[in-house]
Design a protein around this motif. Structure first.
Motif, PDB file in Angstrom:
ATOM      1  N   ILE A   1       4.921  14.295 -15.834  1.00 17.28           N
ATOM      2  CA  ILE A   1       5.917  14.342 -16.913  1.00 17.28           C
ATOM      3  C   ILE A   1       7.171  13.572 -16.502  1.00 17.28           C
ATOM      4  O   ILE A   1       7.675  12.719 -17.248  1.00 17.28           O
ATOM      5  N   LYS A   2       7.681  13.870 -15.323  1.00 16.46           N
ATOM      6  CA  LYS A   2       8.870  13.170 -14.823  1.00 16.46           C
ATOM      7  C   LYS A   2       8.589  11.682 -14.650  1.00 16.46           C
ATOM      8  O   LYS A   2       9.452  10.841 -14.921  1.00 16.46           O
ATOM      9  N   PHE A   3       7.370  11.355 -14.235  1.00 16.36           N
ATOM     10  CA  PHE A   3       6.979   9.963 -14.032  1.00 16.36           C
ATOM     11  C   PHE A   3       7.047   9.192 -15.350  1.00 16.36           C
ATOM     12  O   PHE A   3       7.551   8.066 -15.393  1.00 16.36           O
ATOM     13  N   ARG A   4       6.547   9.811 -16.435  1.00 17.36           N
ATOM     14  CA  ARG A   4       6.552   9.137 -17.740  1.00 17.36           C
ATOM     15  C   ARG A   4       7.943   9.104 -18.349  1.00 17.36           C
ATOM     16  O   ARG A   4       8.337   8.106 -18.969  1.00 17.36           O
ATOM     17  N   ILE A   5       8.715  10.181 -18.206  1.00 16.33           N
ATOM     18  CA  ILE A   5      10.065  10.229 -18.780  1.00 16.33           C
ATOM     19  C   ILE A   5      10.960   9.149 -18.164  1.00 16.33           C
ATOM     20  O   ILE A   5      11.722   8.475 -18.864  1.00 16.33           O
ATOM     21  N   ASN A   6      10.844   8.970 -16.855  1.00 14.81           N
ATOM     22  CA  ASN A   6      11.669   7.979 -16.158  1.00 14.81           C
ATOM     23  C   ASN A   6      11.102   6.564 -16.247  1.00 14.81           C
ATOM     24  O   ASN A   6      11.690   5.628 -15.689  1.00 14.81           O
ATOM     25  N   ASN A   7       9.988   6.446 -16.948  1.00 13.82           N
ATOM     26  CA  ASN A   7       9.336   5.127 -17.092  1.00 13.82           C
ATOM     27  C   ASN A   7       9.082   4.481 -15.729  1.00 13.82           C
ATOM     28  O   ASN A   7       9.243   3.269 -15.537  1.00 13.82           O
ATOM     29  N   SER A   8       8.680   5.319 -14.769  1.00 14.10           N
ATOM     30  CA  SER A   8       8.499   4.850 -13.400  1.00 14.10           C
ATOM     31  C   SER A   8       7.306   3.911 -13.250  1.00 14.10           C
ATOM     32  O   SER A   8       7.228   3.151 -12.283  1.00 14.10           O
ATOM     33  N   GLY A   9       6.381   3.991 -14.199  1.00 13.91           N
ATOM     34  CA  GLY A   9       5.196   3.154 -14.102  1.00 13.91           C
ATOM     35  C   GLY A   9       5.296   1.852 -14.864  1.00 13.91           C
ATOM     36  O   GLY A   9       4.271   1.208 -15.132  1.00 13.91           O
ATOM     37  N   SER A  10       6.499   1.418 -15.211  1.00 18.27           N
ATOM     38  CA  SER A  10       6.647   0.180 -15.967  1.00 18.27           C
ATOM     39  C   SER A  10       6.332  -1.036 -15.092  1.00 18.27           C
ATOM     40  O   SER A  10       6.583  -1.038 -13.886  1.00 18.27           O
ATOM     41  N   VAL A  11       5.796  -2.064 -15.732  1.00 18.61           N
ATOM     42  CA  VAL A  11       5.442  -3.282 -15.012  1.00 18.61           C
ATOM     43  C   VAL A  11       6.687  -3.974 -14.451  1.00 18.61           C
ATOM     44  O   VAL A  11       6.679  -4.475 -13.327  1.00 18.61           O
ATOM     45  N   SER A  12       7.763  -3.991 -15.224  1.00 19.29           N
ATOM     46  CA  SER A  12       8.986  -4.658 -14.777  1.00 19.29           C
ATOM     47  C   SER A  12       9.548  -3.999 -13.517  1.00 19.29           C
ATOM     48  O   SER A  12      10.006  -4.681 -12.589  1.00 19.29           O
ATOM     49  N   ARG A  13       9.515  -2.667 -13.482  1.00 24.07           N
ATOM     50  CA  ARG A  13      10.008  -1.956 -12.300  1.00 24.07           C
ATOM     51  C   ARG A  13       9.129  -2.256 -11.091  1.00 24.07           C
ATOM     52  O   ARG A  13       9.635  -2.469  -9.979  1.00 24.07           O
ATOM     53  N   THR A  14       7.837  -2.285 -11.300  1.00 25.05           N
ATOM     54  CA  THR A  14       6.911  -2.577 -10.207  1.00 25.05           C
ATOM     55  C   THR A  14       7.119  -3.989  -9.670  1.00 25.05           C
ATOM     56  O   THR A  14       7.068  -4.224  -8.460  1.00 25.05           O
ATOM     57  N   LEU A  15       7.357  -4.941 -10.580  1.00 20.91           N
ATOM     58  CA  LEU A  15       7.613  -6.319 -10.155  1.00 20.91           C
ATOM     59  C   LEU A  15       8.859  -6.399  -9.282  1.00 20.91           C
ATOM     60  O   LEU A  15       8.888  -7.137  -8.287  1.00 20.91           O
ATOM     61  N   LYS A  16       9.898  -5.652  -9.643  1.00 17.02           N
ATOM     62  CA  LYS A  16      11.127  -5.646  -8.838  1.00 17.02           C
ATOM     63  C   LYS A  16      10.859  -5.082  -7.443  1.00 17.02           C
ATOM     64  O   LYS A  16      11.350  -5.618  -6.436  1.00 17.02           O
ATOM     65  N   ILE A  17      10.074  -4.010  -7.386  1.00 16.92           N
ATOM     66  CA  ILE A  17       9.736  -3.408  -6.091  1.00 16.92           C
ATOM     67  C   ILE A  17       8.964  -4.408  -5.226  1.00 16.92           C
ATOM     68  O   ILE A  17       9.241  -4.559  -4.031  1.00 16.92           O
TER      69      ILE A  17
ATOM     70  N   ILE B   1       0.837  -1.206   0.000  1.00 16.81           N
ATOM     71  CA  ILE B   1       0.000   0.000   0.000  1.00 16.81           C
ATOM     72  C   ILE B   1       0.869   1.252   0.000  1.00 16.81           C
ATOM     73  O   ILE B   1       0.577   2.233  -0.701  1.00 16.81           O
ATOM     74  N   PHE B   2       1.954   1.235   0.763  1.00 17.98           N
ATOM     75  CA  PHE B   2       2.863   2.380   0.810  1.00 17.98           C
ATOM     76  C   PHE B   2       3.520   2.606  -0.549  1.00 17.98           C
ATOM     77  O   PHE B   2       3.540   3.737  -1.061  1.00 17.98           O
ATOM     78  N   ALA B   3       4.052   1.530  -1.144  1.00 14.67           N
ATOM     79  CA  ALA B   3       4.722   1.650  -2.444  1.00 14.67           C
ATOM     80  C   ALA B   3       3.737   2.091  -3.522  1.00 14.67           C
ATOM     81  O   ALA B   3       4.062   2.927  -4.385  1.00 14.67           O
ATOM     82  N   MET B   4       2.522   1.545  -3.493  1.00 14.80           N
ATOM     83  CA  MET B   4       1.502   1.913  -4.476  1.00 14.80           C
ATOM     84  C   MET B   4       1.095   3.374  -4.320  1.00 14.80           C
ATOM     85  O   MET B   4       0.841   4.068  -5.313  1.00 14.80           O
ATOM     86  N   SER B   5       1.041   3.851  -3.091  1.00  9.71           N
ATOM     87  CA  SER B   5       0.684   5.253  -2.845  1.00  9.71           C
ATOM     88  C   SER B   5       1.758   6.197  -3.375  1.00  9.71           C
ATOM     89  O   SER B   5       1.446   7.239  -3.961  1.00  9.71           O
ATOM     90  N   ILE B   6       3.019   5.833  -3.183  1.00 14.50           N
ATOM     91  CA  ILE B   6       4.113   6.639  -3.738  1.00 14.50           C
ATOM     92  C   ILE B   6       4.038   6.659  -5.262  1.00 14.50           C
ATOM     93  O   ILE B   6       4.223   7.706  -5.907  1.00 14.50           O
ATOM     94  N   ASP B   7       3.765   5.504  -5.852  1.00 22.80           N
ATOM     95  CA  ASP B   7       3.627   5.388  -7.302  1.00 22.80           C
ATOM     96  C   ASP B   7       2.538   6.312  -7.814  1.00 22.80           C
ATOM     97  O   ASP B   7       2.725   7.043  -8.795  1.00 22.80           O
ATOM     98  N   ARG B   8       1.377   6.322  -7.163  1.00 22.29           N
ATOM     99  CA  ARG B   8       0.259   7.180  -7.582  1.00 22.29           C
ATOM    100  C   ARG B   8       0.578   8.651  -7.346  1.00 22.29           C
ATOM    101  O   ARG B   8       0.194   9.517  -8.139  1.00 22.29           O
ATOM    102  N   TYR B   9       1.276   8.943  -6.251  1.00 20.12           N
ATOM    103  CA  TYR B   9       1.652  10.327  -5.963  1.00 20.12           C
ATOM    104  C   TYR B   9       2.537  10.886  -7.068  1.00 20.12           C
ATOM    105  O   TYR B   9       2.317  12.003  -7.564  1.00 20.12           O
ATOM    106  N   ARG B  10       3.526  10.119  -7.475  1.00 24.90           N
ATOM    107  CA  ARG B  10       4.428  10.578  -8.533  1.00 24.90           C
ATOM    108  C   ARG B  10       3.692  10.695  -9.867  1.00 24.90           C
ATOM    109  O   ARG B  10       3.941  11.617 -10.649  1.00 24.90           O
ATOM    110  N   ALA B  11       2.789   9.752 -10.136  1.00 21.07           N
ATOM    111  CA  ALA B  11       2.062   9.783 -11.407  1.00 21.07           C
ATOM    112  C   ALA B  11       1.116  10.973 -11.501  1.00 21.07           C
ATOM    113  O   ALA B  11       0.939  11.549 -12.580  1.00 21.07           O
TER     114      ALA B  11
END
Length: 360
Positions: free
Chosen positions: A152-168, A137-147
């Motif tokens: 813009i920064k969220f999309r440029i850094n590809n922060s919402g990628s599935v592979s990155r989320t799986l690693k987290i 829940i904490f990690a998901m909340s940070i993800d939504r906050y950044r998105a």
């Protein structure tokens, strides 16, 4: 799961009633016996909540895994949350039901000394799942906050990628499994003597209990670590509360920007839908887990009337089970894509148009 300190604490406090000057033995036995409310909750409500919760969470996992369009960053978090909730529901009520069937005393968790490994395994897995849930829940909340706040920064850094989320999520599972492994050492079957005469009204005056600590030193260690876990959880919840406050402010401001652009309007609508899904999930988590956490804190750090705490213990446990069961309902109620994916998967509608894969 829960750090069930209510059970751990009162198992050591039978000495409070070592004489019947204040209470008759009948009153003491009644105090620690299952009430009508307990019986209704354990026999009727718990099985309903657990069965529907396990089915709903398994369906959620299947939908996300097998429907390619559902494999987004947020849904990967929700799938991991569903896995934790499923394991939690499968194991958390087991000792409660075993205690209810095998003995007249409320929540003693007496499963027999020869089954100590079951006690350790159950508490370890259940507490790990509980911690995984708060981390997810904490990690998901940070993800939504950044998105939402820094799109813009969220999309440029590809922060919402599935592979990155799986690693987290993998990191979260590893940390929780490692940290909670202390339960495999501290938890044990603890014998204790009950003050009334043996087999008074058919109730024995000695038993064993599945507890978080077996002696005074272990209990001190457990309480220190429990304090750390509690402070960590409260800190994460406060941070999450702050993140959602910032997201709400950003979404309200975005209404004016969205009104000037069709693309921004669609993006804003999509963001709000995802935000609402995650927001309700987090809100239900806090509301349903807070009573049990508060009861544990009161029991550990202050003297309480055990009769009062025991009356409420199974009710607040059911709230924990409801928290782990209700998420699939939330997803289907507020998210059209989830609802359509469920219909496509389980009602065979548009089955040929559903793009599926076996990878998360």
């Amino acid at each position: 799961m829960m750090m069930d300190n209510v059970n751990s604490r009162y198992s050591y406090d039978w000495s409070d009633y070592s004489s019947n000057d204040m209470y008759g033995w009948d009153d003491v036995i009644e105090m620690y016996s299952y009430s009508l409310v307990d019986k209704i909750v354990i026999v009727i409500f718990m099985p309903i909540v657990v069965i529907f919760g396990i089915i709903g969470n398994i369906m959620t996992i299947v939908v996300i895994v097998r429907t390619q369009r559902m494999q987004t960053s947020v849904n990967v978090y929700l799938a991991n949350l569903a896995i934790a909730d499923t394991l939690y529901l499968a194991l958390a009520p087991d000792l409660v039901w075993t205690s209810f069937v095998d003995g007249p005393l409320r929540s003693v968790f007496n499963i027999g000394v020869e089954k100590t490994w079951i006690c350790k395994f159950n508490f370890y897995v259940v507490d790990t799942m509980f911690q995984v849930a708060i981390f997810i829940i904490f990690a998901m909340s940070i993800d939504r906050y950044r998105a939402i706040c820094y799109p813009i920064k969220f999309r440029i850094n590809n922060s919402g990628s599935v592979s990155r989320t799986l690693k987290i999520c993998c990191i979260i599972w590893c940390i929780a499994l490692a940290w909670q492994s202390r339960k495999l050492v501290l938890i044990d079957m603890v014998p204790f003597h009950i003050p009334w005469p043996d087999m008074y009204n058919g109730v024995p005056n000695s038993t064993t209990s599945c507890n978080y600590c077996a002696d005074e030193l272990d209990c001190k260690i457990h309480h220190y670590l429990y304090t750390f876990d509690t402070c960590l959880s409260l800190t994460l919840i406060l941070v999450v509360f702050g993140l959602y406050t910032a997201m709400l402010v950003t979404l309200r401001r975005s209404k004016f920007t969205a009104a000037n652009s069709t693309g921004n309007k669609c993006r804003s609508k999509s963001e709000k839908k995802v935000f609402l899904t995650v927001f309700l999930t987090v809100t239900v988590y806090i509301v349903c887990t807070a009573p049990f956490g508060l009861l544990n804190i009161i029991v550990v750090y202050s003297y309480v009337d055990f009769k009062t705490s025991l009356k409420s213990i199974n009710i607040v446990r059911v709230l924990l089970y409801i928290n782990s069961s209700v998420n699939p309902i939330i997803y289907n109620a507020v998210n059209n894509e989830f609802r359509q994916a469920f219909l496509d998967m389980f009602y065979c509608k548009n089955r040929g148009n559903t793009n599926r894969t076996l990878t998360v």
